[in-house]
Design a protein around this motif. Structure first.
Motif, PDB file in Angstrom:
ATOM      1  N   THR A  27      48.285  18.363 -29.659  1.00  0.00           N
ATOM      2  CA  THR A  27      46.956  18.929 -29.470  1.00  0.00           C
ATOM      3  C   THR A  27      46.401  19.360 -30.821  1.00  0.00           C
ATOM      4  O   THR A  27      47.048  20.093 -31.566  1.00  0.00           O
ATOM      5  CB  THR A  27      46.999  20.140 -28.519  1.00  0.00           C
ATOM      6  N   ILE A  28      45.203  18.887 -31.102  1.00  0.00           N
ATOM      7  CA  ILE A  28      44.459  19.230 -32.306  1.00  0.00           C
ATOM      8  C   ILE A  28      43.163  19.897 -31.851  1.00  0.00           C
ATOM      9  O   ILE A  28      42.590  19.507 -30.825  1.00  0.00           O
ATOM     10  CB  ILE A  28      44.136  17.951 -33.134  1.00  0.00           C
ATOM     11  N   ILE A  29      42.689  20.875 -32.605  1.00  0.00           N
ATOM     12  CA  ILE A  29      41.459  21.577 -32.236  1.00  0.00           C
ATOM     13  C   ILE A  29      40.374  21.256 -33.265  1.00  0.00           C
ATOM     14  O   ILE A  29      40.589  21.392 -34.471  1.00  0.00           O
ATOM     15  CB  ILE A  29      41.692  23.092 -32.133  1.00  0.00           C
ATOM     16  N   LEU A  30      39.214  20.839 -32.764  1.00  0.00           N
ATOM     17  CA  LEU A  30      38.100  20.436 -33.613  1.00  0.00           C
ATOM     18  C   LEU A  30      36.908  21.370 -33.434  1.00  0.00           C
ATOM     19  O   LEU A  30      36.591  21.764 -32.310  1.00  0.00           O
ATOM     20  CB  LEU A  30      37.637  19.023 -33.247  1.00  0.00           C
ATOM     21  N   ASP A  31      36.257  21.694 -34.532  1.00  0.00           N
ATOM     22  CA  ASP A  31      34.935  22.314 -34.529  1.00  0.00           C
ATOM     23  C   ASP A  31      34.028  21.320 -35.236  1.00  0.00           C
ATOM     24  O   ASP A  31      34.337  20.879 -36.347  1.00  0.00           O
ATOM     25  CB  ASP A  31      34.929  23.655 -35.265  1.00  0.00           C
ATOM     26  N   ILE A  32      32.941  20.960 -34.584  1.00  0.00           N
ATOM     27  CA  ILE A  32      32.068  19.907 -35.105  1.00  0.00           C
ATOM     28  C   ILE A  32      30.629  20.413 -35.146  1.00  0.00           C
ATOM     29  O   ILE A  32      30.144  21.004 -34.174  1.00  0.00           O
ATOM     30  CB  ILE A  32      32.137  18.650 -34.209  1.00  0.00           C
ATOM     31  N   GLU A  33      29.958  20.178 -36.261  1.00  0.00           N
ATOM     32  CA  GLU A  33      28.531  20.455 -36.393  1.00  0.00           C
ATOM     33  C   GLU A  33      27.837  19.161 -36.777  1.00  0.00           C
ATOM     34  O   GLU A  33      28.220  18.524 -37.759  1.00  0.00           O
ATOM     35  CB  GLU A  33      28.267  21.523 -37.460  1.00  0.00           C
ATOM     36  N   ILE A  34      26.839  18.788 -35.995  1.00  0.00           N
ATOM     37  CA  ILE A  34      26.109  17.546 -36.245  1.00  0.00           C
ATOM     38  C   ILE A  34      24.677  17.896 -36.603  1.00  0.00           C
ATOM     39  O   ILE A  34      23.954  18.507 -35.807  1.00  0.00           O
ATOM     40  CB  ILE A  34      26.118  16.632 -35.003  1.00  0.00           C
ATOM     41  N   GLY A  35      24.253  17.509 -37.789  1.00  0.00           N
ATOM     42  CA  GLY A  35      22.873  17.711 -38.208  1.00  0.00           C
ATOM     43  C   GLY A  35      21.986  16.639 -37.600  1.00  0.00           C
ATOM     44  O   GLY A  35      22.309  15.448 -37.657  1.00  0.00           O
ATOM     45  N   TYR A  36      20.884  17.082 -37.006  1.00  0.00           N
ATOM     46  CA  TYR A  36      20.006  16.137 -36.311  1.00  0.00           C
ATOM     47  C   TYR A  36      18.627  16.771 -36.173  1.00  0.00           C
ATOM     48  O   TYR A  36      18.500  17.992 -36.118  1.00  0.00           O
ATOM     49  CB  TYR A  36      20.586  15.842 -34.917  1.00  0.00           C
ATOM     50  N   ASP A  37      17.591  15.975 -36.088  1.00  0.00           N
ATOM     51  CA  ASP A  37      16.244  16.478 -35.836  1.00  0.00           C
ATOM     52  C   ASP A  37      16.059  16.610 -34.329  1.00  0.00           C
ATOM     53  O   ASP A  37      15.934  15.615 -33.620  1.00  0.00           O
ATOM     54  CB  ASP A  37      15.203  15.527 -36.426  1.00  0.00           C
ATOM     55  N   LEU A  38      16.053  17.833 -33.853  1.00  0.00           N
ATOM     56  CA  LEU A  38      15.953  18.093 -32.413  1.00  0.00           C
ATOM     57  C   LEU A  38      14.528  18.367 -31.945  1.00  0.00           C
ATOM     58  O   LEU A  38      14.311  18.666 -30.766  1.00  0.00           O
ATOM     59  CB  LEU A  38      16.847  19.280 -32.038  1.00  0.00           C
ATOM     60  N   SER A  39      13.553  18.231 -32.831  1.00  0.00           N
ATOM     61  CA  SER A  39      12.177  18.576 -32.459  1.00  0.00           C
ATOM     62  C   SER A  39      11.655  17.741 -31.291  1.00  0.00           C
ATOM     63  O   SER A  39      10.968  18.261 -30.406  1.00  0.00           O
ATOM     64  CB  SER A  39      11.237  18.451 -33.664  1.00  0.00           C
ATOM     65  N   CYS A  42      13.344  18.904 -28.027  1.00  0.00           N
ATOM     66  CA  CYS A  42      12.861  20.238 -27.648  1.00  0.00           C
ATOM     67  C   CYS A  42      11.570  20.138 -26.835  1.00  0.00           C
ATOM     68  O   CYS A  42      11.332  20.943 -25.934  1.00  0.00           O
ATOM     69  CB  CYS A  42      12.613  21.089 -28.891  1.00  0.00           C
ATOM     70  N   LYS A  43      10.774  19.135 -27.158  1.00  0.00           N
ATOM     71  CA  LYS A  43       9.503  18.938 -26.443  1.00  0.00           C
ATOM     72  C   LYS A  43       9.676  18.113 -25.174  1.00  0.00           C
ATOM     73  O   LYS A  43       9.073  18.401 -24.146  1.00  0.00           O
ATOM     74  CB  LYS A  43       8.492  18.261 -27.368  1.00  0.00           C
ATOM     75  N   SER A  44      10.506  17.083 -25.246  1.00  0.00           N
ATOM     76  CA  SER A  44      10.609  16.144 -24.115  1.00  0.00           C
ATOM     77  C   SER A  44      11.593  16.603 -23.039  1.00  0.00           C
ATOM     78  O   SER A  44      11.484  16.170 -21.892  1.00  0.00           O
ATOM     79  CB  SER A  44      11.050  14.769 -24.617  1.00  0.00           C
ATOM     80  N   ASP A  45      12.572  17.421 -23.423  1.00  0.00           N
ATOM     81  CA  ASP A  45      13.639  17.847 -22.511  1.00  0.00           C
ATOM     82  C   ASP A  45      14.418  16.640 -21.972  1.00  0.00           C
ATOM     83  O   ASP A  45      14.892  16.639 -20.852  1.00  0.00           O
ATOM     84  CB  ASP A  45      13.077  18.690 -21.358  1.00  0.00           C
ATOM     85  N   SER A  46      14.552  15.609 -22.829  1.00  0.00           N
ATOM     86  CA  SER A  46      15.221  14.373 -22.428  1.00  0.00           C
ATOM     87  C   SER A  46      16.464  14.125 -23.278  1.00  0.00           C
ATOM     88  O   SER A  46      16.409  14.210 -24.514  1.00  0.00           O
ATOM     89  CB  SER A  46      14.265  13.185 -22.577  1.00  0.00           C
ATOM     90  N   ILE A  47      17.564  13.789 -22.630  1.00  0.00           N
ATOM     91  CA  ILE A  47      18.810  13.466 -23.320  1.00  0.00           C
ATOM     92  C   ILE A  47      18.646  12.251 -24.231  1.00  0.00           C
ATOM     93  O   ILE A  47      19.350  12.100 -25.223  1.00  0.00           O
ATOM     94  CB  ILE A  47      19.971  13.247 -22.310  1.00  0.00           C
ATOM     95  N   ASN A  48      17.668  11.400 -23.934  1.00  0.00           N
ATOM     96  CA  ASN A  48      17.422  10.210 -24.755  1.00  0.00           C
ATOM     97  C   ASN A  48      16.873  10.542 -26.138  1.00  0.00           C
ATOM     98  O   ASN A  48      16.865   9.679 -27.014  1.00  0.00           O
ATOM     99  CB  ASN A  48      16.462   9.258 -24.032  1.00  0.00           C
ATOM    100  N   ASP A  49      16.427  11.780 -26.323  1.00  0.00           N
ATOM    101  CA  ASP A  49      15.851  12.178 -27.605  1.00  0.00           C
ATOM    102  C   ASP A  49      16.793  13.042 -28.438  1.00  0.00           C
ATOM    103  O   ASP A  49      16.369  13.693 -29.396  1.00  0.00           O
ATOM    104  CB  ASP A  49      14.530  12.928 -27.366  1.00  0.00           C
ATOM    105  N   THR A  50      18.046  13.056 -28.057  1.00  0.00           N
ATOM    106  CA  THR A  50      19.034  13.845 -28.790  1.00  0.00           C
ATOM    107  C   THR A  50      20.362  13.103 -28.785  1.00  0.00           C
ATOM    108  O   THR A  50      20.454  11.972 -28.320  1.00  0.00           O
ATOM    109  CB  THR A  50      19.176  15.261 -28.165  1.00  0.00           C
ATOM    110  N   ILE A  51      21.386  13.747 -29.297  1.00  0.00           N
ATOM    111  CA  ILE A  51      22.732  13.186 -29.252  1.00  0.00           C
ATOM    112  C   ILE A  51      23.417  13.751 -28.013  1.00  0.00           C
ATOM    113  O   ILE A  51      23.444  14.963 -27.812  1.00  0.00           O
ATOM    114  CB  ILE A  51      23.517  13.554 -30.530  1.00  0.00           C
ATOM    115  N   ASP A  52      23.946  12.884 -27.205  1.00  0.00           N
ATOM    116  CA  ASP A  52      24.648  13.287 -25.989  1.00  0.00           C
ATOM    117  C   ASP A  52      26.027  13.812 -26.389  1.00  0.00           C
ATOM    118  O   ASP A  52      26.939  13.043 -26.680  1.00  0.00           O
ATOM    119  CB  ASP A  52      24.764  12.084 -25.053  1.00  0.00           C
ATOM    120  N   TYR A  53      26.174  15.134 -26.414  1.00  0.00           N
ATOM    121  CA  TYR A  53      27.427  15.706 -26.892  1.00  0.00           C
ATOM    122  C   TYR A  53      28.603  15.392 -25.976  1.00  0.00           C
ATOM    123  O   TYR A  53      29.740  15.310 -26.430  1.00  0.00           O
ATOM    124  CB  TYR A  53      27.316  17.210 -27.144  1.00  0.00           C
TER     125      TYR A  53
END
Length: 117
Positions: A27-39, A42-53
């Motif tokens: 077992t390995i433990i990961l902390d991940i931060e992904i830089g992305y433009d979420l603007s 934020c407006k569309s409320d659609s998973i298609n406009d972001t990264i599906d975590y």
């Protein structure tokens, strides 16, 4: 730039310098931060406009279950490149912790950060 973060993701992989350490998954433990433009999301409320975590975690678990690494550095680089190339992250920071590997040590690991090219 905005950030998507995934904290304390537990994954299984084969990791270690000695050959015997890579015989069974650990077992390995990961902390991940992904830089992305979420603007847009934020407006569309659609998973298609972001990264599906959820898809990111599933893909990481899938690839690590099939992989073997000697160094935590190599594992961290593998995850960074996967996120940048397959999920379109603008940047990614990965912290890999290998818990309880040495007596009296909670964990050992690395933290690396990469930018999209």
């Amino acid at each position: 730039m905005d950030t998507i973060f995934l904290e304390q993701v537990k994954v299984q992989t084969k990791l270690g310098v000695p050959d015997w350490e890579r015989l069974i998954p650990q077992t390995i433990i990961l902390d991940i931060e992904i830089g992305y433009d979420l603007s847009k999301s934020c407006k569309s409320d659609s998973i298609n406009d972001t990264i599906d975590y959820g898809a990111v975690v599933t893909r990481i678990r899938e690839t690590l279950s099939l992989s073997s690494f000697k160094l935590v550095e190599s594992l961290a680089e593998h995850i960074c490149q996967l996120i940048l190339s397959e999920f379109g992250g603008l940047s990614v920071k990965v912290r890999v912790a290998k818990p309880g590997i040495l007596p009296g040590l909670k964990a050992l690991g690395v933290s690396i950060e990469r930018l999209a090219k």
